[in-house]
Design an enzyme around this catalytic site. Structure first.
Site, mmCIF file in Angstrom:
data_model
loop_
_atom_site.group_PDB
_atom_site.id
_atom_site.type_symbol
_atom_site.label_atom_id
_atom_site.label_comp_id
_atom_site.label_asym_id
_atom_site.label_seq_id
_atom_site.Cartn_x
_atom_site.Cartn_y
_atom_site.Cartn_z
ATOM 1 N N ASP A 169 -28.574 -28.523 20.788
ATOM 2 C CA ASP A 169 -27.205 -28.610 21.331
ATOM 3 C C ASP A 169 -27.058 -27.647 22.520
ATOM 4 O OD1 ASP A 169 -24.604 -29.449 21.548
ATOM 5 O OD2 ASP A 169 -23.835 -28.157 19.971
ATOM 6 N N ALA B 179 -16.157 -24.576 13.703
ATOM 7 C CA ALA B 179 -15.850 -23.199 13.312
ATOM 8 C C ALA B 179 -14.862 -22.543 14.257
ATOM 9 C CB ALA B 179 -17.143 -22.391 13.287
ATOM 10 N N GLY C 70 -14.536 -23.954 18.053
ATOM 11 C CA GLY C 70 -15.438 -25.050 18.396
ATOM 12 C C GLY C 70 -15.264 -26.185 17.413
ATOM 13 N N VAL D 134 -14.191 -18.701 15.975
ATOM 14 C CA VAL D 134 -14.982 -17.505 16.243
ATOM 15 C C VAL D 134 -14.049 -16.313 16.441
ATOM 16 C CG1 VAL D 134 -16.733 -16.496 17.741
ATOM 17 C CG2 VAL D 134 -16.750 -18.939 17.306
ATOM 18 N N LYS E 149 -18.371 -16.199 13.039
ATOM 19 C CA LYS E 149 -18.077 -17.617 13.127
ATOM 20 C C LYS E 149 -17.703 -18.087 11.737
ATOM 21 C CE LYS E 149 -19.868 -21.300 15.721
ATOM 22 N NZ LYS E 149 -20.879 -21.775 16.588
#
Ligand code: ATP
Ligand code: MG
Length: 667
Positions: A137, A22, A19, A24, A39
């Site tokens: 978010d 980060a 993302g 994952v 993460k």
């Protein structure tokens, strides 16, 4: 591939996503024997201290959330990887796909699925909002759907940390701006209604396969969120129910006050198809029909609305099936109905035209911190009074546990709302020494406590997997709901009594072999090489040099002479002194003692050092050194001094815990 294990506990299995801030990974928690998602913060953030502080705080508050529709945060940690500090969050691993993938796959979702997922997401929001956490978010990428159709929302509060990034509208966060609320786009402080807007945008995408606003740049999209009206979802999906279309468009209202009051109200509406069904009918209708108010709630809403007419009387389109079919019948009944409408509408006008007494609906402040509750009440023109504190198991210390008047009551402006604050409950920490993790978990749970961070340590006295130590200590008074950190035994540390490696150079192969085994070492590999000085069958060099302290069973390699080159022998006879040839010999020449100083800064108690010889293609070939070391071997500057044997001009690579530490050449 070498295994990466974080904090001696989480074994990285594979990367599952990436993302904005980060990466994952799927990982195995070796301690609790379960899969987790980890993460790991990207490098550029791992160097920003302020960011890290916020990241920690937010992750910690997210970790407090516990709801079936919220991805559980288990742990946060830091470790060294390839000499660099990394920061990570350990979360519940959700096997499935993101809602984004699902929408991409299906295009438009059915009414049933939209309601199903939306209710679950709203439940997650309801639970988080009750704890005072705004998501900030909400987007389909942050909603994971597991293989049973369970929706789980992830990344609670994390967006706040990166909120600067969110509002700069760089192209890398384009995805974020598609679901951003107008108030967020304006950079204002957001509350729970902002999450409701974003959920509206997600629902819009579930319904139509498209985001409500799109443009070729982020700023354009953000501006559209602020000022444009989205095309009704139903225009893009005629199968969408009026009910859902109404809900989605209400959530997408620019003015937060025009959306639902909170997630609870949204859930009610989603679950009760009929409650808003009629309101969703088209406003272009001609014939007013009065719909009697069935629910008390609706009446309240009507007072709030600016145009009470649209609540009290609903306009039905003349093309509506019902009115066409039963038009004649209706004309008979329409008079009494219209009369009633007239009375009601006049009543509302009368109400509206009375001198304005400000009526305020009391919000729920249960489970908010005292400070937030007071703020929330004052924001709405109410006063707060702390009546008392009470012990509670259900509410954390400092949180509001009761309010009077209750939520949704209508009161006059400046009314005082009395609050009861939880004093939590103090429990005495039990002694957990000698228990295993499951027993400790049970014992703590009985008291309303839980396991916090865990670490392992070697122990002579305590059996492997049993608890050695705890923090806080037993008999400490702690608030129910708190965590107790544990140190777990890794069993006894294998005693390393070091062996001093003997000199083997010049010995015959058999002698060397026998001495190696007498010293408790292991002969791993023998290379045979021509040598000018060492007699055939004797040792030219040894991979660990004489005098080095090593662990028992360390492996040692030998190079044995195959005697002189044929040419050399002739040369000996001829006593030919060709200078070029001498140079050549230098290159392949004698083994040298190499002193190496390595700056080890990994903070580990134990680590392994390997040195590989590199061949002409820089590929690792012979192993020159292989030792398990301890931090005690380091000097005060964290420098490890090594000594090994290698031929001049050899290139070698040093590996610490199987990670490369650099390539060197023997001078
Ligand atoms: P942002 O950085 O804005 O949050 P994002 O949500 O796309 O963007 P991440 O939160 O880093 O990025 O997640 C990346 C991907 O990793 C997700 O899209 C998902 O596929 C996967 N993922 C994240 N968390 C989990 C989890 N708990 N279990 C399984 N997969 C996960
Ligand atoms: Mg995410």
């Amino acid at each position: 591939m070498e295994k990466i294990i974080l904090d001696n506990r989480y074994e990285i299995i594979e990367q599952i996503g990436v993302g904005g801030m980060a990466k994952v990974y799927k990982a195995k928690d070796r301690l609790l024997d379960r899969f987790v998602a980890i993460k790991v913060l990207k490098e550029q953030y791992a160097e920003d201290e302020e960011f890290l502080k916020k990241f920690n705080n937010e992750a910690q508050s997210a970790a407090k959330l516990n709801h079936v529709n919220i991805v559980n945060v288990y742990d946060i940690g830091e470790d060294l990887l390839e000499g660099r500090k990394i920061y990570y969050i350990v979360m519940e691993y959700v096997e499935g796909q993101t809602l984004k993938d699902l929408i991409d796959e299906k295009g438009k979702l059915s009414n049933h699925d939209i309601i199903d997922y939306s209710v679950q997401i709203a439940q997650a929001l309801k639970s988080a909002h009750a704890s005072g956490i705004i998501h900030r978010d909400i987007k389909p990428q942050n909603i994971l759907i597991d293989k049973f159709g369970l929706a789980k929302v992830t990344d609670f509060g994390i967006a706040r940390v990166s909120s600067n990034a969110t509002i700069t509208y760089t192209s890398s966060i384009l995805g974020t701006v598609h679901y951003i609320s107008p108030e967020q786009a304006k950079g204002k402080i957001v509350d729970e209604k902002s999450d409701l807007y974003s959920l509206g945008a997600v629902m819009y995408e579930m319904a139509t396969g498209k985001v409500p606003f799109d443009a070729d740049n982020s700023v354009g999209i953000a501006v559209m969120h602020i000022q444009d009206k989205a095309k009704p979802a139903k225009e893009l999906n005629e199968d969408l129910s009026d009910h859902l279309n109404f809900i989605i468009m209400k959530l997408l209202e620019k003015e937060p006050g025009n959306r639902y009051l909170n997630a609870t109200e949204l859930i009610e509406s989603l679950e009760n198809q009929n409650s808003v069904k009629d309101q969703a009918l088209e406003e272009t209708a001609r014939i007013p029909i009065v719909v009697p108010n069935k629910e008390k709630k609706k009446k309240k809403k009507a007072k709030k609305e600016e145009t009470p007419k649209s609540e009290e009387a609903v306009y039905v389109s003349p093309t509506d099936e019902a009115s066409e079919d039963k038009g004649k019948n209706k004309s008979l009944k329409i008079w009494p109905l219209a009369l009633l409408a007239l009375i009601l509408v006049s009543a509302v006008y009368y109400f509206m035209s009375r001198p304005k007494e400000d009526v305020i609906e009391v919000p729920t402040v249960i489970n908010l911190s005292q400070e937030m509750a007071v703020k929330e009440l004052e924001k709405r023109g109410l006063k707060a009074n702390i009546s008392r504190t009470e012990e509670s198991d259900d509410y954390d210390k400092g949180k509001v546990m009761k309010q009077d008047p209750e939520a949704n009551t209508e009161v006059k402006k400046s009314t005082t709302v009395n609050l009861v604050i939880s004093a939590g409950r103090e429990v005495s920490v039990p002694d957990l020494a000698g228990l295993n993790l499951t027993e400790a978990e049970e014992k703590l749970k009985e008291l309303g406590l839980s396991i916090g961070r865990t670490s392992t340590e070697y122990s002579e006295e305590v059996e492997k997997d049993l608890i050695i130590d705890q923090n806080p200590r037993s008999a400490t008074n702690l608030q129910a709901g708190s965590k107790v950190d544990l140190v777990i035994s890794a069993g006894p540390e294998e005693k390393i009594e070091n062996i001093e490696v003997p000199s083997l150079i010049g010995m015959s192969e058999e002698q060397a072999e026998s001495l190696i085994s007498q010293y408790g070492l292991i002969l791993r590999n023998i290379d045979y090489r021509e040598s000018e000085d060492v007699e055939k069958g004797n040792v030219i060099s040894q991979s660990i040099s004489e005098g080095t302290q090593v662990a028992p069973q360390s492996q040692i390699d030998l190079v044995i002479s195959t005697g002189k080159k044929e040419k050399e022998k002739e040369k000996d006879k001829d006593k030919d002194t060709d200078k070029d040839k001498e140079k050549e010999e230098d290159k392949t020449g004698q083994a040298k003692n190499v002193d190496l100083r390595l700056n080890i800064n990994n903070g580990k108690d134990k680590f392994n050092v390997k040195i590989y010889k590199l061949d002409d293609n820089d590929k690792r070939s012979d192993i020159l050194y292989d030792q398990n070391q301890t931090s005690k071997d380091l000097d005060e500057n964290q420098v490890l001094q090594l000594n090994f044997q290698a031929i001049q001009n050899t290139k070698f690579e040093v590996l610490v815990d199987d990670e490369s530490y650099g390539v060197y050449t023997v001078n």
